[in-house]
Design an enzyme around this catalytic site. Structure first.
Site, PDB file in Angstrom:
ATOM      1  N   ARG A  94      -9.116   4.820  -3.250  1.00  0.00           N
ATOM      2  CA  ARG A  94     -10.332   4.444  -2.511  1.00  0.00           C
ATOM      3  C   ARG A  94     -10.383   5.224  -1.191  1.00  0.00           C
ATOM      4  O   ARG A  94      -9.367   5.343  -0.503  1.00  0.00           O
ATOM      5  CB  ARG A  94     -10.315   2.942  -2.243  1.00  0.00           C
ATOM      6  CG  ARG A  94     -11.533   2.433  -1.485  1.00  0.00           C
ATOM      7  CD  ARG A  94     -11.361   0.957  -1.141  1.00  0.00           C
ATOM      8  NE  ARG A  94     -11.416   0.120  -2.318  1.00  0.00           N
ATOM      9  CZ  ARG A  94     -10.654  -0.949  -2.518  1.00  0.00           C
ATOM     10  NH1 ARG A  94      -9.744  -1.289  -1.616  1.00  0.00           N
ATOM     11  NH2 ARG A  94     -10.779  -1.662  -3.614  1.00  0.00           N
ATOM     12  N   PRO A  95     -11.542   5.767  -0.799  1.00  0.00           N
ATOM     13  CA  PRO A  95     -11.643   6.512   0.474  1.00  0.00           C
ATOM     14  C   PRO A  95     -11.228   5.632   1.656  1.00  0.00           C
ATOM     15  O   PRO A  95     -11.574   4.460   1.739  1.00  0.00           O
ATOM     16  CB  PRO A  95     -13.133   6.862   0.558  1.00  0.00           C
ATOM     17  CG  PRO A  95     -13.621   6.821  -0.854  1.00  0.00           C
ATOM     18  CD  PRO A  95     -12.814   5.754  -1.540  1.00  0.00           C
ATOM     19  N   LYS A 132      -7.332   2.190  -6.396  1.00  0.00           N
ATOM     20  CA  LYS A 132      -6.403   3.268  -6.116  1.00  0.00           C
ATOM     21  C   LYS A 132      -7.197   4.544  -5.849  1.00  0.00           C
ATOM     22  O   LYS A 132      -8.056   4.927  -6.629  1.00  0.00           O
ATOM     23  CB  LYS A 132      -5.432   3.475  -7.275  1.00  0.00           C
ATOM     24  CG  LYS A 132      -4.777   2.179  -7.764  1.00  0.00           C
ATOM     25  CD  LYS A 132      -4.077   1.424  -6.664  1.00  0.00           C
ATOM     26  CE  LYS A 132      -3.577   0.073  -7.136  1.00  0.00           C
ATOM     27  NZ  LYS A 132      -3.026  -0.736  -6.043  1.00  0.00           N
ATOM     28  N   LYS A 177       0.826  -1.213   0.000  1.00  0.00           N
ATOM     29  CA  LYS A 177       0.000   0.000   0.000  1.00  0.00           C
ATOM     30  C   LYS A 177       0.861   1.264   0.000  1.00  0.00           C
ATOM     31  O   LYS A 177       0.466   2.308   0.500  1.00  0.00           O
ATOM     32  CB  LYS A 177      -0.962   0.025   1.187  1.00  0.00           C
ATOM     33  CG  LYS A 177      -1.877  -1.179   1.287  1.00  0.00           C
ATOM     34  CD  LYS A 177      -2.621  -1.470  -0.008  1.00  0.00           C
ATOM     35  CE  LYS A 177      -3.579  -0.367  -0.419  1.00  0.00           C
ATOM     36  NZ  LYS A 177      -4.263  -0.667  -1.713  1.00  0.00           N
ATOM     37  N   GLY A 178       2.056   1.143  -0.615  1.00  0.00           N
ATOM     38  CA  GLY A 178       2.932   2.301  -0.679  1.00  0.00           C
ATOM     39  C   GLY A 178       2.975   2.954  -2.048  1.00  0.00           C
ATOM     40  O   GLY A 178       3.581   4.006  -2.226  1.00  0.00           O
ATOM     41  N   GLY A 179       2.338   2.303  -3.046  1.00  0.00           N
ATOM     42  CA  GLY A 179       2.356   2.831  -4.407  1.00  0.00           C
ATOM     43  C   GLY A 179       3.143   1.960  -5.365  1.00  0.00           C
ATOM     44  O   GLY A 179       3.606   2.423  -6.414  1.00  0.00           O
ATOM     45  N   THR A 180       3.289   0.670  -5.027  1.00  0.00           N
ATOM     46  CA  THR A 180       4.098  -0.230  -5.860  1.00  0.00           C
ATOM     47  C   THR A 180       3.509  -0.413  -7.256  1.00  0.00           C
ATOM     48  O   THR A 180       4.243  -0.461  -8.243  1.00  0.00           O
ATOM     49  CB  THR A 180       4.267  -1.603  -5.184  1.00  0.00           C
ATOM     50  OG1 THR A 180       2.976  -2.170  -4.910  1.00  0.00           O
ATOM     51  CG2 THR A 180       5.040  -1.481  -3.879  1.00  0.00           C
ATOM     52  N   ARG A 181       2.199  -0.538  -7.355  1.00  0.00           N
ATOM     53  CA  ARG A 181       1.569  -0.718  -8.667  1.00  0.00           C
ATOM     54  C   ARG A 181       1.762   0.528  -9.530  1.00  0.00           C
ATOM     55  O   ARG A 181       2.067   0.423 -10.727  1.00  0.00           O
ATOM     56  CB  ARG A 181       0.088  -1.052  -8.499  1.00  0.00           C
ATOM     57  CG  ARG A 181      -0.738  -1.075  -9.797  1.00  0.00           C
ATOM     58  CD  ARG A 181      -0.208  -2.022 -10.844  1.00  0.00           C
ATOM     59  NE  ARG A 181      -0.156  -3.406 -10.394  1.00  0.00           N
ATOM     60  CZ  ARG A 181       0.276  -4.418 -11.131  1.00  0.00           C
ATOM     61  NH1 ARG A 181       0.730  -4.183 -12.362  1.00  0.00           N
ATOM     62  NH2 ARG A 181       0.301  -5.646 -10.653  1.00  0.00           N
TER      63      ARG A 181
END
Length: 309
Positions: free
Chosen positions: A274-275, A272, A66-70
């Site tokens: 998402r609230p 990506k 959940k750090g922005g890998t995608r």
């Protein structure tokens, strides 16, 4: 009269013999040409096949979850010299996969040409104790990318994903505050919190890999303005600068940058942005205080600081 007939027959036989020789030469030439053409075609096909292969990754995005890998993977894939594994492979951190060996791992990679860089990303690698040595054994020279974001925000995002998955399967899940706080204090046993203790996990990687082999990407900066972070990543990976600001545009509907390449645009999937799940201001401030010391230790390890809570 008889001599005339005999002479005519002799001339006819000579002509027939010459004709047969000519026909054989024609057939031989055609066959040779066909063979040469077939050989040339086969050689060209073989050359193309040998050039395009599935190769082990030269770079791996190891985390964080959940750090922005995608987003980082998709942005790197804009580069013409980069090919990426489309799915998370989980080779080094899942025993069932690891037992299948490097041949299986290689088979999960994209086909590339010589000179192209294969990149894989599995964010679960970062916090798995057994992974650093396993990757080193595969390739001590592999380049590692670690994308990080505010650990408090990352924790909430981590919980939000798990909550969404549980609700999708019609399964109940505790509110975040109940999992995070026990008797008025932050519960250090909560797994999502442990994944945000970056200094602990990085310490294990630095026991195996030199610091210069691990490039830290600012995940918050990547979302705000992707290009500067991508240019740093290009330099780290020894790639010629091919990604430009023109490869990104801000999607006001989605609230984040999308990618543009060869006239085609691509935005990340709906998960990506998402609230986040609700967390009281008091609980969030308590979480930020908890992370102050771990964050300071992480900043010292990487030689830079980040604007986290």
């Amino acid at each position: 009269m008889l001599w005339t007939v005999l002479l005519a027959l002799l001339v006819l036989l000579l002509l027939q013999t010459q004709l047969s020789v000519c026909l054989r030469e024609l057939r031989s030439g055609g066959s040779s040409s066909s063979s040469d053409s077939s050989s040339s075609s086969s050689s060209s096909s073989s050359s193309t096949y040998n050039a395009t292969q599935q190769r082990l990754p030269g770079a791996i995005i190891i985390g964080v979850r959940k750090g922005g890998t995608r987003a980082l993977l998709e942005m790197l894939n804009l580069h013409p010299d980069v090919e990426v594994a489309k799915a998370e492979v989980h080779y080094f951190n899942v025993e069932e996969h690891f037992r299948r060996g490097l041949a299986w791992y290689r088979a999960q990679m994209p086909f590339t040409l010589p000179g192209q860089l294969t990149v894989e990303k599995t964010p679960g690698y970062f916090a798995a104790p057994q992974v650093p040595v396993r990757i080193w054994d595969m390739n001590p020279a592999v380049r590692l990318l670690l994308i990080v974001r505010d650990p408090a925000e990352r924790l909430v995002s981590d919980y939000t994903q798990v909550l969404h998955n549980r609700l999708t399967r019609h399964k109940p899940y505790q509110p975040l505050e109940e999992l995070l706080i026990h008797k008025g204090h932050i519960d250090p046993g909560y797994k999502a919190l442990q994944r945000s203790l970056y200094h602990q996990h990085l310490a294990r990687w630095l026991e195996v890999f030199p610091r210069e082999q691990i490039h830290v990407v600012d995940g918050d900066a990547l979302i705000r303005d992707p290009f500067p972070e991508l240019r740093k990543a290009e330099r780290f990976l020894d790639l010629p600068p091919r990604i430009s600001p023109n490869n990104f545009y801000y999607n006001t509907t989605k609230g984040f940058y999308c990618l543009l390449s060869a006239g085609h645009d691509k935005c990340l999937d709906e998960s990506k942005g998402r609230p986040h799940a609700p967390l009281s201001t008091q609980a969030f401030k308590k979480l930020c205080r908890y992370f102050r010391k771990p964050n300071k230790l992480f900043f010292e390890m990487v030689g830079r600081s980040f604007s986290w809570c």
